[in-house]
Motif scaffolding. Structure first.
Motif, PDB file in Angstrom:
ATOM      1  N   LYS A 122      11.139  -2.263   0.177  1.00  0.00           N
ATOM      2  CA  LYS A 122      12.772  -1.724   0.686  1.00  0.00           C
ATOM      3  C   LYS A 122      12.268   0.362   1.263  1.00  0.00           C
ATOM      4  CE  LYS A 122      16.666   0.418  -2.584  1.00  0.00           C
ATOM      5  NZ  LYS A 122      16.981   0.592  -4.491  1.00  0.00           N
ATOM      6  N   ARG A 123      13.596   0.480   1.927  1.00  0.00           N
ATOM      7  CA  ARG A 123      13.748   1.626   2.558  1.00  0.00           C
ATOM      8  C   ARG A 123      13.321   3.251   0.981  1.00  0.00           C
ATOM      9  NH1 ARG A 123      18.029   2.496   6.836  1.00  0.00           N
ATOM     10  NH2 ARG A 123      17.273   0.727   8.110  1.00  0.00           N
ATOM     11  N   ILE A 124      11.657   3.808   1.485  1.00  0.00           N
ATOM     12  CA  ILE A 124      11.206   4.407   0.173  1.00  0.00           C
ATOM     13  C   ILE A 124      11.836   5.507   0.081  1.00  0.00           C
ATOM     14  CG2 ILE A 124       9.203   3.297   0.151  1.00  0.00           C
ATOM     15  CD1 ILE A 124       8.060   5.522   1.470  1.00  0.00           C
ATOM     16  N   PHE A 125      12.795   6.168   1.098  1.00  0.00           N
ATOM     17  CA  PHE A 125      13.458   7.265   1.965  1.00  0.00           C
ATOM     18  C   PHE A 125      14.194   7.357  -0.180  1.00  0.00           C
ATOM     19  CE2 PHE A 125      17.761   6.536   2.788  1.00  0.00           C
ATOM     20  CZ  PHE A 125      17.357   5.761   3.536  1.00  0.00           C
ATOM     21  N   SER A 126      15.457   5.894  -0.703  1.00  0.00           N
ATOM     22  CA  SER A 126      16.349   6.566  -1.828  1.00  0.00           C
ATOM     23  C   SER A 126      15.460   6.038  -2.640  1.00  0.00           C
ATOM     24  CB  SER A 126      17.334   4.956  -1.481  1.00  0.00           C
ATOM     25  OG  SER A 126      15.926   4.169  -1.479  1.00  0.00           O
ATOM     26  N   SER A 170       0.672  11.215  -0.084  1.00  0.00           N
ATOM     27  CA  SER A 170       1.628  11.563   0.898  1.00  0.00           C
ATOM     28  C   SER A 170       2.391  10.241   0.911  1.00  0.00           C
ATOM     29  CB  SER A 170       1.341  11.888   2.314  1.00  0.00           C
ATOM     30  OG  SER A 170       0.557  10.841   3.372  1.00  0.00           O
ATOM     31  N   ARG A 171       4.121  10.148   2.077  1.00  0.00           N
ATOM     32  CA  ARG A 171       4.781   8.967   2.547  1.00  0.00           C
ATOM     33  C   ARG A 171       5.163   8.844   3.686  1.00  0.00           C
ATOM     34  NH1 ARG A 171       8.711   9.933  -1.650  1.00  0.00           N
ATOM     35  NH2 ARG A 171      10.449   8.294  -1.316  1.00  0.00           N
ATOM     36  N   ASP A 172       5.732   7.894   4.313  1.00  0.00           N
ATOM     37  CA  ASP A 172       5.629   7.517   5.596  1.00  0.00           C
ATOM     38  C   ASP A 172       7.182   7.053   5.334  1.00  0.00           C
ATOM     39  OD1 ASP A 172       6.357   7.100   8.742  1.00  0.00           O
ATOM     40  OD2 ASP A 172       4.383   6.571   8.763  1.00  0.00           O
ATOM     41  N   ASN A 173       7.751   7.568   5.840  1.00  0.00           N
ATOM     42  CA  ASN A 173      10.079   7.355   5.431  1.00  0.00           C
ATOM     43  C   ASN A 173      10.186   5.953   5.886  1.00  0.00           C
ATOM     44  OD1 ASN A 173       9.864   8.418   2.899  1.00  0.00           O
ATOM     45  ND2 ASN A 173      11.351  10.116   3.664  1.00  0.00           N
ATOM     46  N   ALA A 174       9.322   6.385   7.342  1.00  0.00           N
ATOM     47  CA  ALA A 174       9.823   5.299   8.746  1.00  0.00           C
ATOM     48  C   ALA A 174       8.655   4.084   8.562  1.00  0.00           C
ATOM     49  CB  ALA A 174       8.678   5.585  10.210  1.00  0.00           C
ATOM     50  N   LYS A 175       7.814   4.067   7.369  1.00  0.00           N
ATOM     51  CA  LYS A 175       6.892   2.741   7.465  1.00  0.00           C
ATOM     52  C   LYS A 175       6.742   2.278   6.649  1.00  0.00           C
ATOM     53  CE  LYS A 175       3.200   3.800  10.870  1.00  0.00           C
ATOM     54  NZ  LYS A 175       1.583   4.488  11.517  1.00  0.00           N
ATOM     55  N   ASN A 176       8.480   2.572   5.554  1.00  0.00           N
ATOM     56  CA  ASN A 176       7.770   2.715   3.641  1.00  0.00           C
ATOM     57  C   ASN A 176       7.136   2.450   3.556  1.00  0.00           C
ATOM     58  OD1 ASN A 176      11.040   2.792   4.205  1.00  0.00           O
ATOM     59  ND2 ASN A 176      10.753   0.315   4.931  1.00  0.00           N
ATOM     60  N   THR A 177       5.839   3.214   3.059  1.00  0.00           N
ATOM     61  CA  THR A 177       4.470   3.383   3.213  1.00  0.00           C
ATOM     62  C   THR A 177       3.885   4.805   2.365  1.00  0.00           C
ATOM     63  OG1 THR A 177       3.703   1.629   4.565  1.00  0.00           O
ATOM     64  CG2 THR A 177       2.368   2.978   3.475  1.00  0.00           C
ATOM     65  N   VAL A 178       3.340   5.090   1.604  1.00  0.00           N
ATOM     66  CA  VAL A 178       2.943   5.742   0.469  1.00  0.00           C
ATOM     67  C   VAL A 178       1.291   6.094   0.635  1.00  0.00           C
ATOM     68  CG1 VAL A 178       2.950   7.083  -1.645  1.00  0.00           C
ATOM     69  CG2 VAL A 178       5.153   6.411  -1.060  1.00  0.00           C
ATOM     70  N   TYR A 179       0.733   6.997   0.671  1.00  0.00           N
ATOM     71  CA  TYR A 179      -0.933   6.607   1.280  1.00  0.00           C
ATOM     72  C   TYR A 179      -1.224   8.130  -0.165  1.00  0.00           C
ATOM     73  CZ  TYR A 179       0.772   5.164   5.731  1.00  0.00           C
ATOM     74  OH  TYR A 179       0.965   4.616   6.740  1.00  0.00           O
ATOM     75  N   LEU A 180      -2.519   7.025  -0.171  1.00  0.00           N
ATOM     76  CA  LEU A 180      -3.291   8.610  -1.818  1.00  0.00           C
ATOM     77  C   LEU A 180      -4.560   8.468  -0.592  1.00  0.00           C
ATOM     78  CD1 LEU A 180      -3.510   9.849  -3.824  1.00  0.00           C
ATOM     79  CD2 LEU A 180      -4.548   7.682  -5.313  1.00  0.00           C
ATOM     80  N   SER A 231      11.267  11.488  -3.402  1.00  0.00           N
ATOM     81  CA  SER A 231      12.231  11.123  -2.585  1.00  0.00           C
ATOM     82  C   SER A 231      12.328  12.574  -2.121  1.00  0.00           C
ATOM     83  CB  SER A 231      13.310  10.883  -2.640  1.00  0.00           C
ATOM     84  OG  SER A 231      13.900  11.445  -3.649  1.00  0.00           O
ATOM     85  N   GLY A 232      11.929  13.848  -2.202  1.00  0.00           N
ATOM     86  CA  GLY A 232      12.057  15.530  -2.084  1.00  0.00           C
ATOM     87  C   GLY A 232      11.327  16.219  -1.252  1.00  0.00           C
ATOM     88  N   GLY A 233      10.311  14.815  -1.410  1.00  0.00           N
ATOM     89  CA  GLY A 233       8.546  15.422  -1.159  1.00  0.00           C
ATOM     90  C   GLY A 233       8.346  16.032  -2.395  1.00  0.00           C
ATOM     91  N   THR A 234       8.310  16.442  -4.024  1.00  0.00           N
ATOM     92  CA  THR A 234       7.473  17.251  -4.363  1.00  0.00           C
ATOM     93  C   THR A 234       6.494  16.175  -4.746  1.00  0.00           C
ATOM     94  OG1 THR A 234       9.717  18.881  -4.601  1.00  0.00           O
ATOM     95  CG2 THR A 234       7.814  18.571  -6.552  1.00  0.00           C
ATOM     96  N   THR A 235       5.355  16.799  -5.171  1.00  0.00           N
ATOM     97  CA  THR A 235       3.994  16.302  -5.534  1.00  0.00           C
ATOM     98  C   THR A 235       3.739  16.427  -6.980  1.00  0.00           C
ATOM     99  OG1 THR A 235       3.172  17.780  -4.483  1.00  0.00           O
ATOM    100  CG2 THR A 235       3.631  15.992  -3.399  1.00  0.00           C
ATOM    101  N   ASN A 236       2.928  15.750  -7.496  1.00  0.00           N
ATOM    102  CA  ASN A 236       2.544  15.659  -9.174  1.00  0.00           C
ATOM    103  C   ASN A 236       1.083  15.303  -9.167  1.00  0.00           C
ATOM    104  OD1 ASN A 236       2.428  16.656 -11.224  1.00  0.00           O
ATOM    105  ND2 ASN A 236       2.592  14.858 -12.377  1.00  0.00           N
ATOM    106  N   TYR A 237       0.257  16.174  -9.464  1.00  0.00           N
ATOM    107  CA  TYR A 237      -1.319  15.407  -9.341  1.00  0.00           C
ATOM    108  C   TYR A 237      -1.493  15.387 -10.741  1.00  0.00           C
ATOM    109  CZ  TYR A 237      -1.361  15.431  -4.739  1.00  0.00           C
ATOM    110  OH  TYR A 237      -0.829  15.215  -3.279  1.00  0.00           O
ATOM    111  N   ALA A 238      -2.191  14.887 -11.057  1.00  0.00           N
ATOM    112  CA  ALA A 238      -3.556  14.224 -12.170  1.00  0.00           C
ATOM    113  C   ALA A 238      -4.639  15.673 -12.291  1.00  0.00           C
ATOM    114  CB  ALA A 238      -4.325  13.298 -13.088  1.00  0.00           C
ATOM    115  N   ASP A 239      -5.158  16.834 -13.314  1.00  0.00           N
ATOM    116  CA  ASP A 239      -5.474  17.562 -13.202  1.00  0.00           C
ATOM    117  C   ASP A 239      -7.133  16.848 -12.341  1.00  0.00           C
ATOM    118  OD1 ASP A 239      -5.274  18.801 -16.317  1.00  0.00           O
ATOM    119  OD2 ASP A 239      -4.142  19.162 -14.464  1.00  0.00           O
ATOM    120  N   SER A 240      -7.492  15.404 -13.026  1.00  0.00           N
ATOM    121  CA  SER A 240      -8.459  15.099 -12.118  1.00  0.00           C
ATOM    122  C   SER A 240      -8.687  14.680 -10.588  1.00  0.00           C
ATOM    123  CB  SER A 240      -9.583  13.860 -12.351  1.00  0.00           C
ATOM    124  OG  SER A 240      -7.681  13.057 -13.009  1.00  0.00           O
TER     125      SER A 240
END
Length: 119
Positions: free
Chosen positions: A26-30, A70-80, A53-62
């Motif tokens: 599904k389109r990840i922007f939504s 990161s996210r690429d809405n055009a590719k509907n893909t999230v990366y780590l 969806s607004g680009g705010t990130t959160n990380y575990a301390d580790s």
């Protein structure tokens, strides 16, 4: 309904890097929030990183300072992007999506991808 397919796991030496990908049906922007969790043998599943969806990130301390989501809405893909990997990062990594539909949060999971860091 959202299908998630992870890729990019593997075996890497300590100090190395890997980039995980999560392709969504599904389109990840939504989609409200997408994230990465991991589960090591005998341990509970834990949050590694998340991005809204607004680009705010959160990380575990580790993960802070070593991993980047990161996210690429055009590719509907999230990366780590995982750098400076440690043996304790060894786990199955799962992609997660939280989609809010008519005020109801729907949770979706991928099948997981194994990351093994050798010392």
């Amino acid at each position: 309904q959202v299908q998630l397919v992870e890729s990019g796991g593997g075996l890497v030496q300590a100090g190395g890097s890997l980039r995980l990908s999560c392709a969504a049906s599904k389109r990840i922007f939504s989609i409200n929030t997408m994230g990465w969790y991991r589960q090591a043998p005998g341990k509970q599943r834990e949050l590694v990183a998340a991005i809204t969806s607004g680009g705010t990130t959160n990380y575990a301390d580790s993960a802070k300072g070593r991993f980047a989501i990161s996210r690429d809405n055009a590719k509907n893909t999230v990366y780590l992007q995982m750098n400076s990997l440690k043996p304790e990062d060894t786990a199955v990594y799962y992609c997660n999506a939280i989609d809010i539909i008519v005020g109801v949060s729907m949770y979706y999971w991928g099948q997981g991808t194994q990351v093994t860091v050798s010392s």
